[in-house]
Design a protein around this motif. Sequence first.
Motif, PDB file in Angstrom:
ATOM      1  N   GLY A 343       0.835  -1.190   0.000  1.00 33.06           N
ATOM      2  CA  GLY A 343       0.000   0.000   0.000  1.00 33.06           C
ATOM      3  C   GLY A 343       0.874   1.246   0.000  1.00 33.06           C
ATOM      4  N   SER A 344       0.296   2.389  -0.353  1.00 34.75           N
ATOM      5  CA  SER A 344      -1.133   2.546  -0.540  1.00 34.75           C
ATOM      6  C   SER A 344      -1.516   2.346  -2.005  1.00 34.75           C
ATOM      7  N   GLY A 345      -2.823   2.081  -2.204  1.00 35.54           N
ATOM      8  CA  GLY A 345      -3.298   1.780  -3.542  1.00 35.54           C
ATOM      9  C   GLY A 345      -3.169   2.920  -4.522  1.00 35.54           C
ATOM     10  N   MET A 346      -3.194   4.182  -4.009  1.00 34.06           N
ATOM     11  CA  MET A 346      -3.045   5.348  -4.882  1.00 34.06           C
ATOM     12  C   MET A 346      -1.645   5.945  -4.795  1.00 34.06           C
ATOM     13  N   CYS A 347      -0.717   5.207  -4.139  1.00 36.46           N
ATOM     14  CA  CYS A 347       0.707   5.581  -4.090  1.00 36.46           C
ATOM     15  C   CYS A 347       0.962   6.867  -3.316  1.00 36.46           C
ATOM     16  N   ASN A 348       0.022   7.291  -2.469  1.00 37.13           N
ATOM     17  CA  ASN A 348       0.211   8.548  -1.733  1.00 37.13           C
ATOM     18  C   ASN A 348       0.644   8.323  -0.295  1.00 37.13           C
ATOM     19  N   GLY A 349       1.124   7.150   0.020  1.00 41.37           N
ATOM     20  CA  GLY A 349       1.620   6.832   1.351  1.00 41.37           C
ATOM     21  C   GLY A 349       2.010   5.372   1.401  1.00 41.37           C
ATOM     22  N   GLY A 350       2.388   4.910   2.587  1.00 43.24           N
ATOM     23  CA  GLY A 350       2.680   3.506   2.770  1.00 43.24           C
ATOM     24  C   GLY A 350       4.018   3.078   2.201  1.00 43.24           C
ATOM     25  N   ARG A 351       4.256   1.778   2.229  1.00 38.57           N
ATOM     26  CA  ARG A 351       5.558   1.219   1.879  1.00 38.57           C
ATOM     27  C   ARG A 351       5.840   1.243   0.378  1.00 38.57           C
ATOM     28  N   ILE A 352       4.801   1.367  -0.441  1.00 35.58           N
ATOM     29  CA  ILE A 352       5.052   1.387  -1.881  1.00 35.58           C
ATOM     30  C   ILE A 352       5.932   2.572  -2.267  1.00 35.58           C
ATOM     31  N   ARG A 353       5.856   3.647  -1.502  1.00 35.03           N
ATOM     32  CA  ARG A 353       6.683   4.831  -1.801  1.00 35.03           C
ATOM     33  C   ARG A 353       8.168   4.503  -1.664  1.00 35.03           C
ATOM     34  N   CYS A 354       8.501   3.756  -0.625  1.00 37.97           N
ATOM     35  CA  CYS A 354       9.900   3.373  -0.425  1.00 37.97           C
ATOM     36  C   CYS A 354      10.368   2.446  -1.555  1.00 37.97           C
ATOM     37  N   HIS A 355       9.508   1.524  -1.953  1.00 38.89           N
ATOM     38  CA  HIS A 355       9.884   0.619  -3.053  1.00 38.89           C
ATOM     39  C   HIS A 355       9.988   1.360  -4.378  1.00 38.89           C
ATOM     40  N   PHE A 356       9.171   2.381  -4.569  1.00 40.43           N
ATOM     41  CA  PHE A 356       9.322   3.233  -5.753  1.00 40.43           C
ATOM     42  C   PHE A 356      10.687   3.914  -5.751  1.00 40.43           C
ATOM     43  N   GLU A 357      11.094   4.389  -4.608  1.00 38.74           N
ATOM     44  CA  GLU A 357      12.373   5.098  -4.510  1.00 38.74           C
ATOM     45  C   GLU A 357      13.523   4.214  -4.990  1.00 38.74           C
ATOM     46  N   HIS A 358      13.414   2.904  -4.742  1.00 40.19           N
ATOM     47  CA  HIS A 358      14.490   1.985  -5.098  1.00 40.19           C
ATOM     48  C   HIS A 358      14.291   1.295  -6.443  1.00 40.19           C
ATOM     49  N   ASN A 359      13.103   1.376  -7.030  1.00 36.56           N
ATOM     50  CA  ASN A 359      12.831   0.602  -8.243  1.00 36.56           C
ATOM     51  C   ASN A 359      12.228   1.393  -9.403  1.00 36.56           C
ATOM     52  N   LEU A 360      11.572   2.514  -9.114  1.00 31.66           N
ATOM     53  CA  LEU A 360      10.830   3.214 -10.159  1.00 31.66           C
ATOM     54  C   LEU A 360      11.745   3.732 -11.267  1.00 31.66           C
ATOM     55  N   TRP A 361      12.971   4.071 -10.929  1.00 31.21           N
ATOM     56  CA  TRP A 361      13.913   4.625 -11.895  1.00 31.21           C
ATOM     57  C   TRP A 361      14.633   3.544 -12.709  1.00 31.21           C
ATOM     58  N   ARG A 362      14.332   2.268 -12.421  1.00 32.62           N
ATOM     59  CA  ARG A 362      15.032   1.155 -13.068  1.00 32.62           C
ATOM     60  C   ARG A 362      14.208   0.631 -14.249  1.00 32.62           C
ATOM     61  N   PRO A 363      14.699   0.724 -15.491  1.00 34.69           N
ATOM     62  CA  PRO A 363      13.915   0.296 -16.664  1.00 34.69           C
ATOM     63  C   PRO A 363      13.640  -1.207 -16.689  1.00 34.69           C
ATOM     64  N   GLU A 364      14.389  -1.984 -15.926  1.00 32.19           N
ATOM     65  CA  GLU A 364      14.153  -3.431 -15.900  1.00 32.19           C
ATOM     66  C   GLU A 364      13.012  -3.820 -14.957  1.00 32.19           C
ATOM     67  N   CYS A 365      12.441  -2.854 -14.243  1.00 30.39           N
ATOM     68  CA  CYS A 365      11.345  -3.136 -13.308  1.00 30.39           C
ATOM     69  C   CYS A 365       9.990  -2.826 -13.955  1.00 30.39           C
ATOM     70  N   ASP A 366       8.945  -3.376 -13.345  1.00 26.23           N
ATOM     71  CA  ASP A 366       7.580  -3.165 -13.827  1.00 26.23           C
ATOM     72  C   ASP A 366       6.713  -2.672 -12.673  1.00 26.23           C
ATOM     73  N   VAL A 367       5.779  -1.782 -12.988  1.00 24.79           N
ATOM     74  CA  VAL A 367       4.775  -1.315 -12.029  1.00 24.79           C
ATOM     75  C   VAL A 367       3.402  -1.613 -12.610  1.00 24.79           C
ATOM     76  N   ILE A 368       2.596  -2.331 -11.863  1.00 28.28           N
ATOM     77  CA  ILE A 368       1.251  -2.677 -12.310  1.00 28.28           C
ATOM     78  C   ILE A 368       0.243  -1.867 -11.495  1.00 28.28           C
ATOM     79  N   ILE A 369      -0.434  -0.936 -12.155  1.00 27.48           N
ATOM     80  CA  ILE A 369      -1.487  -0.146 -11.516  1.00 27.48           C
ATOM     81  C   ILE A 369      -2.792  -0.933 -11.669  1.00 27.48           C
ATOM     82  N   CYS A 370      -3.389  -1.302 -10.549  1.00 28.23           N
ATOM     83  CA  CYS A 370      -4.524  -2.225 -10.611  1.00 28.23           C
ATOM     84  C   CYS A 370      -5.721  -1.721  -9.815  1.00 28.23           C
ATOM     85  N   GLY A 371      -5.848  -0.390  -9.702  1.00 28.46           N
ATOM     86  CA  GLY A 371      -6.991   0.166  -8.990  1.00 28.46           C
ATOM     87  C   GLY A 371      -7.213   1.618  -9.360  1.00 28.46           C
ATOM     88  N   TYR A 372      -8.318   2.157  -8.896  1.00 26.68           N
ATOM     89  CA  TYR A 372      -8.670   3.539  -9.217  1.00 26.68           C
ATOM     90  C   TYR A 372      -7.651   4.509  -8.615  1.00 26.68           C
TER      91      TYR A 372
END
Length: 478
Positions: A343-372
């Motif tokens: 979480g969070s589902g809308m990426c505005n808090g929670g642990r997903i933010r930390c994982h984005f910090e370490h993975n979002l800039w990496r072209p070999e990674c994937d992000v699946i948006i699966c909610g509103y």
Amino acid sequence: MEMTLRFLGATQEVTGSCHLLTIDGKQVLLDCGLIQGGRAVELRNHEPFAFQVSTIDAVVLSHAHIDHSGRLPLLAKLGFDGPIYTNKATAELCTVMLKDAAMLQQRDNERLNKKRKKQQLEPISALFDQQDVDKAISQFVPLDYQVENPIVPHVSVRLFDAGHILGSAIVSLQLGEGSQQKAIVFSGDLGRAGMPILRDPTLIDNADLVLMESTYGNRLHRSWDETIAELKQIFAKAITESRGNILLPAFSVGRAQELLYLFHLYAKEWDLSRWKICLDSPMAIEATRVYINNYPLMDEDFKRFTRMHPGEHPLLSNVEFTQSTDESMLLNEVHQGLIIIAGSGMCNGGRIRCHFEHNLWRPECDVIICGYQAEGTPGRALVDGQPELTIRGKSVKVAAKLHTIGGLSAHADQAELLRWYRHFNHQPPLILVHGETTAQQGLVDAIQQDKSSAPQALAIAAHGDKLDLNGLPQLVWC
């Protein structure tokens, strides 16, 4: 007899669900949700309620999602001590979700006040704390589906399964007596037929007025078969080409459990044995346990599967629960082979933010948006193609491959909304709530194309609108 309905939230927007029913001097709230979005939008939660809290006699809660339940602790903090009627499973989930909301309120308030201090502005108080949550939770009155319950004089409520998340309810209210009696049906958030785990939304026969959500009123979701094929392709490419990690920002209640179930059902077909799957969300872990404890509310396919595979629970079999912060941080040292649901589902808090910090800039990674993704949220920014996100004060480039999987939505799409409404006898008056204006107008256009099933009256609720229920079937605004 006075009977009115005021629309005070989720009007021409998706979050902050709140509607006020007044009948013969008694007042009942339908939902009391948080307004969610960007920082400026969320500051609206600090504005006073548009009613006197002391005059509220009861609350009926459709389901546990924070945009429907999140201001209940604030209501209790300000003096509301009446009953909160909801499904039993919703009451259990709210214990989890509102506790988490209180923690986030305190944390975000501390950060905000640091900024306000630098700007020489007065500090503001958090909306509520854990003590307020405990008070609100103590006021819950759990109800079963399809049982009529009197809640105040001249008002009874019956809940029906909405198929959106565990415990979600369509709220049917019987108002008044004799010739003045009215039946008001509030859809809450409607789920979708044929989705995993939960039963299909209940079809209702009769109403004098329908309030219906319209989150996806202007679009059609991909079919379930197409959605499964799309997910299979994403995982196949990630294995053979990308060789990074896969991040799934997911709502802790509903979407996270659905993903766990899919990963179990399709483990072989998607070759998931090559991956380590982590549910990295304490709230989602607790919510999953609530799902497990409410087995009778699941659909027949889920029950049949568990009967055929004793001792192999489909929400637990191939996933690791990441409970502590230290365990979560260790995941960021793994550069490939991880599927992280967080979480969070809308990426505005929670642990997903930390994982984005370490993975979002990496072209070999994937992000699946699966909610509103609500307007103003980081998740919406990703969907809209924003090239960078600001995380903990740093700009992070968006280089990971982004996939938006609309077919996983727990909200009915345009066709499903129309099908649910058209089941009512005699096409009762219809008021649209819980949708952005473009979605609502798209739904209105679709409704009006078929004259044979058009409502007796149709409106999009605006904030503050007040309806005289004695005027039905006409929509008479006060």
